[in-house]
Design an enzyme around this catalytic site. Structure first.
Site, short mmCIF file in Angstrom:
data_model
loop_
_atom_site.label_atom_id
_atom_site.label_comp_id
_atom_site.label_asym_id
_atom_site.label_seq_id
_atom_site.Cartn_x
_atom_site.Cartn_y
_atom_site.Cartn_z
N LEU A 229 0.97 -1.11 -0.01
CA LEU A 229 -0.02 0.00 0.06
C LEU A 229 0.79 1.44 -0.11
CD1 LEU A 229 -2.91 0.95 0.10
CD2 LEU A 229 -2.57 0.91 2.73
N ASP A 230 0.74 2.08 -0.86
CA ASP A 230 1.56 3.26 -1.15
C ASP A 230 1.86 4.23 0.12
OD1 ASP A 230 2.02 2.81 -3.84
OD2 ASP A 230 0.36 4.12 -4.53
N TYR A 231 2.88 4.78 0.35
CA TYR A 231 3.09 5.46 1.40
C TYR A 231 2.18 6.57 1.76
CZ TYR A 231 6.43 8.69 3.99
OH TYR A 231 7.07 9.57 5.18
#
Length: 210
Positions: free
Chosen positions: A47-49
């Site tokens: 999951l993206d930052y």
């Protein structure tokens, strides 16, 4: 049986246990190690930052593959706050497939939704008084890089906040931001070896005797 950890990843936390980009000139970013203290587990997918929400972790390799493999097309549902009052045309476009630089997205499910009752983001989303925002629920079955953000931008409604609510049968329900819980998962039985080749060989041998 396998143990699966459901983690509600906060905004600006890496989906890994170390910050590989940390250096003397850059302070380390927050990682999973700041929130989850269970040895031997790894994320099943990412999951993206700058995204929030559900991240699954396990020590079982077959379960990781079952969750993260693009070929298995496990559905993932996102709650997306976009800039502007999203149109029905844009929702139809998201559902039918959006042409991105790396190809056409698969058909998805896209619906307008009321603003969800969720934790405040830190820092908060920047709002402009003269531009409204709206929320959509978007379910996809693939995982192109930053796909949801690129999809909403392509139909003219940039993403302001992105929360992953569901992966397969697992959801964020009951999890505050930064919290996690462990569930037990029944793994499918290993497929039995086929005997088609032996049966064919047996038929061949019988034919030779006749």
């Amino acid at each position: 049986m396998a143990e699966l950890v459901l983690f509600n990843k906060p905004f600006h936390v890496l989906s890994q246990f170390t910050d590989d980009g940390a250096s003397g000139s850059k302070p380390p970013r927050a990682t999973l190690a700041d929130y989850v203290h269970i040895p031997g587990i790894y994320p099943a997918g990412r999951l993206d930052y700058d995204s929030e929400g559900l991240l699954l972790l396990t020590a079982e390799g077959s379960l990781q593959h079952r969750i993260a493999s693009p070929s298995l097309k496990m559905p993932k549902t996102y709650w997306v706050q976009v800039e502007g009052n999203i149109s029905e045309e844009a929702l139809r476009h998201l559902a039918s497939g959006v042409q991105l630089k790396d190809g056409l997205t698969r058909p998805a499910k896209a619906d307008r939704m009321p603003a969800p009752t969720v934790w405040p983001r830190v820092p908060p989303v920047r709002h402009r008084d003269n531009i409204p925002t709206s929320w959509i629920e978007l379910t996809i079955t693939e995982g192109k890089n930053r796909q949801v953000r690129r999809m909403t931008a392509a139909v003219g409604f940039p993403t302001l906040r992105l929360i992953r609510y569901r992966i397969g049968d697992w959801t964020l329900d009951g999890l505050e931001s930064g919290a996690h819980r462990t569930v037990t998962v029944n793994l499918p039985a290993s497929p039995k070896p086929t005997r088609r080749g032996n049966a064919a060989g047996a038929r061949t041998r019988r034919n030779r005797k006749s």
